[in-house]
Design a protein around this motif. Structure first.
Motif, short mmCIF file in Angstrom:
data_model
loop_
_atom_site.label_atom_id
_atom_site.label_comp_id
_atom_site.label_asym_id
_atom_site.label_seq_id
_atom_site.Cartn_x
_atom_site.Cartn_y
_atom_site.Cartn_z
N ALA A 32 0.85 -1.19 0.00
CA ALA A 32 0.00 0.00 0.00
C ALA A 32 0.89 1.24 0.00
N THR A 33 0.33 2.34 -0.50
CA THR A 33 1.11 3.57 -0.58
C THR A 33 0.21 4.80 -0.44
N ALA A 34 0.83 5.92 -0.11
CA ALA A 34 0.18 7.23 -0.09
C ALA A 34 1.29 8.26 -0.19
N GLY A 69 -2.64 22.70 5.29
CA GLY A 69 -2.45 21.51 6.13
C GLY A 69 -1.65 20.46 5.38
N VAL A 70 -1.90 19.21 5.69
CA VAL A 70 -1.22 18.10 5.01
C VAL A 70 -2.18 17.50 3.99
N HIS A 71 -1.77 17.55 2.75
CA HIS A 71 -2.57 17.03 1.65
C HIS A 71 -2.16 15.58 1.41
N ILE A 72 -3.10 14.67 1.59
CA ILE A 72 -2.86 13.24 1.36
C ILE A 72 -3.39 12.90 -0.04
N GLN A 73 -2.58 12.21 -0.81
CA GLN A 73 -2.97 11.84 -2.17
C GLN A 73 -2.46 10.45 -2.51
N ARG A 74 -2.96 9.96 -3.62
CA ARG A 74 -2.46 8.73 -4.26
C ARG A 74 -2.45 7.53 -3.30
N VAL A 75 -3.51 7.42 -2.52
CA VAL A 75 -3.65 6.28 -1.61
C VAL A 75 -4.07 5.07 -2.44
N ALA A 76 -3.28 4.01 -2.38
CA ALA A 76 -3.57 2.83 -3.19
C ALA A 76 -3.06 1.57 -2.49
N THR A 77 -3.79 0.49 -2.69
CA THR A 77 -3.40 -0.83 -2.16
C THR A 77 -3.45 -1.83 -3.30
N GLU A 78 -2.43 -2.67 -3.38
CA GLU A 78 -2.42 -3.74 -4.39
C GLU A 78 -3.66 -4.61 -4.20
N GLU A 133 -4.57 -7.75 -4.33
CA GLU A 133 -4.59 -8.95 -3.49
C GLU A 133 -4.41 -8.67 -2.00
N TYR A 134 -4.11 -7.42 -1.65
CA TYR A 134 -3.89 -7.07 -0.25
C TYR A 134 -5.00 -6.16 0.31
N ARG A 135 -6.04 -5.93 -0.47
CA ARG A 135 -7.12 -5.05 -0.02
C ARG A 135 -7.98 -5.71 1.05
N HIS A 136 -8.61 -4.89 1.87
CA HIS A 136 -9.54 -5.32 2.92
C HIS A 136 -8.83 -6.14 4.01
N LYS A 137 -7.54 -5.85 4.21
CA LYS A 137 -6.76 -6.51 5.25
C LYS A 137 -6.20 -5.51 6.25
N GLY A 138 -6.56 -4.22 6.08
CA GLY A 138 -6.15 -3.20 7.04
C GLY A 138 -4.84 -2.49 6.74
N TYR A 139 -4.20 -2.80 5.63
CA TYR A 139 -2.90 -2.19 5.35
C TYR A 139 -3.01 -0.68 5.10
N ALA A 140 -3.97 -0.27 4.28
CA ALA A 140 -4.12 1.17 4.01
C ALA A 140 -4.53 1.92 5.28
N LYS A 141 -5.36 1.31 6.09
CA LYS A 141 -5.78 1.96 7.34
C LYS A 141 -4.58 2.15 8.26
N GLN A 142 -3.73 1.13 8.38
CA GLN A 142 -2.53 1.26 9.21
C GLN A 142 -1.59 2.31 8.64
N LEU A 143 -1.47 2.34 7.32
CA LEU A 143 -0.60 3.31 6.67
C LEU A 143 -1.09 4.74 6.95
N LEU A 144 -2.37 4.98 6.77
CA LEU A 144 -2.91 6.32 7.00
C LEU A 144 -2.87 6.70 8.48
N THR A 145 -3.10 5.74 9.36
CA THR A 145 -2.99 6.02 10.79
C THR A 145 -1.57 6.45 11.13
N THR A 146 -0.59 5.81 10.53
CA THR A 146 0.81 6.19 10.73
C THR A 146 1.05 7.63 10.26
N ILE A 147 0.50 7.97 9.10
CA ILE A 147 0.64 9.34 8.58
C ILE A 147 -0.02 10.33 9.53
#
Length: 143
Positions: free
Chosen positions: A56-58, A66-75, A77-91
């Motif tokens: 996943a990436t952003a 403020g902080v502009h978040i863009q280009r959020v994407a998950t491969e 086969e890895y969707r709906h497993k929480g990776y993007a949510k963890q990534l954005l929480t980290t940001i």
């Protein structure tokens, strides 16, 4: 899961670029020139890795608004497993953004619910970008 970040056009950026190419260009049919708009060198890129594999990436840009978040994407086969949510929480919790009053983004209409789970709220009118309906969303930071 491991999350790496870069403000260089290095290997981490290349991993982000590949995810974006697969998701936005390959799956969604966005023109590559629109996806890679020449502003990547101005952004900080975040990539989530699972087992060494980029999943996943952003990208983020600090602006006067403020902080502009863009280009959020998950491969796919890895969707709906929480990776993007963890990534954005980290940001959202990153010390580098601790003084920002606001995070904002243009969400594809199909992703509104996802961003709402992270505390983002819609504002303004829906708009079309690269042929896809989007809405503006923001998360205000309270101290």
């Amino acid at each position: 899961m491991e999350i790496k970040q870069t403000d260089q056009l290095d290997n981490i950026y290349q991993d982000a670029r590949e995810i974006r190419r697969h998701v936005f260009v390959g799956e969604q049919g966005i023109n590559e020139a629109d996806e890679f708009d020449g502003t990547d060198s101005d952004a900080i890129h975040f990539v989530a890795y699972q087992g060494g594999q980029p999943v996943a990436t952003a990208r983020t840009t600090v602006t006067a608004d403020g902080v502009h978040i863009q280009r959020v994407a998950t491969e796919k086969e890895y969707r709906h497993k929480g990776y993007a949510k963890q990534l954005l929480t980290t940001i959202l919790q990153s010390p580098m953004f601790q003084d920002t009053p606001r995070f904002y983004l243009g969400a594809q209409a199909t992703a509104i619910g996802f961003y709402e789970t992270l505390g983002f709220k819609q504002y303004g009118q829906p708009f079309m970008e690269v042929g896809i309906k989007h809405v503006n969303m923001e998360k205000l930071v309270t101290s």
